[in-house]
Design a protein around this motif. Structure first.
Motif, mmCIF file in Angstrom:
data_model
loop_
_atom_site.group_PDB
_atom_site.id
_atom_site.type_symbol
_atom_site.label_atom_id
_atom_site.label_comp_id
_atom_site.label_asym_id
_atom_site.label_seq_id
_atom_site.Cartn_x
_atom_site.Cartn_y
_atom_site.Cartn_z
ATOM 1 N N LEU A 56 7.580 42.499 19.209
ATOM 2 C CA LEU A 56 6.735 42.276 20.385
ATOM 3 C C LEU A 56 5.481 43.114 20.247
ATOM 4 O O LEU A 56 5.554 44.329 20.054
ATOM 5 N N LEU B 16 11.984 39.595 29.277
ATOM 6 C CA LEU B 16 12.474 39.793 27.912
ATOM 7 C C LEU B 16 13.997 39.810 27.784
ATOM 8 O O LEU B 16 14.523 39.622 26.693
ATOM 9 N N VAL C 20 15.161 43.305 22.357
ATOM 10 C CA VAL C 20 14.134 43.475 21.333
ATOM 11 C C VAL C 20 14.726 44.378 20.258
ATOM 12 O O VAL C 20 15.124 45.496 20.522
ATOM 13 N N CYS D 258 15.538 36.955 25.848
ATOM 14 C CA CYS D 258 15.071 36.680 24.479
ATOM 15 C C CYS D 258 15.987 37.358 23.471
ATOM 16 O O CYS D 258 15.671 38.414 22.927
ATOM 17 N N PHE E 92 6.644 37.706 18.864
ATOM 18 C CA PHE E 92 5.803 37.354 20.006
ATOM 19 C C PHE E 92 4.609 38.313 20.031
ATOM 20 O O PHE E 92 4.777 39.508 20.249
ATOM 21 N N ASP E 93 3.412 37.793 19.783
ATOM 22 C CA ASP E 93 2.209 38.603 19.742
ATOM 23 C C ASP E 93 1.280 38.186 20.874
ATOM 24 O O ASP E 93 0.792 37.060 20.910
ATOM 25 N N LEU F 146 14.495 38.046 19.813
ATOM 26 C CA LEU F 146 13.201 38.706 19.677
ATOM 27 C C LEU F 146 13.304 39.985 18.848
ATOM 28 O O LEU F 146 14.045 40.902 19.180
#
Length: 126
Positions: A71, A62, A95, A65, A43-44, A68
């Motif tokens: 990030l 988040l 993350v 996610c 995810f950018d 993920l």
């Protein structure tokens, strides 16, 4: 509109929306649907005029996610306050690998806050 479309994209793995002037309001809308994007691995959000408020809202979203791995908030002026909000949200998130905050003006204070918060983030590697 992007956030609405993402509600139906459970298989989306890579989303790069850099340089689109999303701002805090758009970041908030995206945060609301992040939990629906269960396959999202990259995810950018670079260069999107996101401040501390938007970073905090994103961080809160988040947690859902689970896939993920990357990030990026590069070039968003989140400052020390945003770094703190992000660190708090990342403690609860999944993350797994990369967090990129190049050019986010977090300064020494934000770096200290981020380091303290990320010390509890067991999954983050880079």
């Amino acid at each position: 509109m992007l956030a609405e479309g993402l509600r139906e994209c459970e298989a989306l793995a890579h989303l790069d929306v850099g340089q689109n002037e999303i701002g805090d309001e758009g970041a908030g809308m995206l945060a609301e649907v992040l939990g629906k994007c269960t396959a999202l691995a990259h995810f950018d959000l670079g260069m999107n005029e996101i401040s501390a408020e938007g970073a905090g809202t994103l961080a809160a979203g988040l947690g859902e996610c689970t896939a993920l791995a990357h990030l990026s908030l590069t070039g968003n002026n989140i400052g020390a306050e945003g770094a703190g909000r992000l660190a708090a949200g990342l403690r609860e998130s999944k993350v797994r690998s990369h967090l990129v905050l190049v050019g986010c003006n977090i300064g020494d204070e934000g770096a200290g806050i981020l380091a303290g918060g990320l010390g509890e983030c067991k999954a983050l590697a880079h």
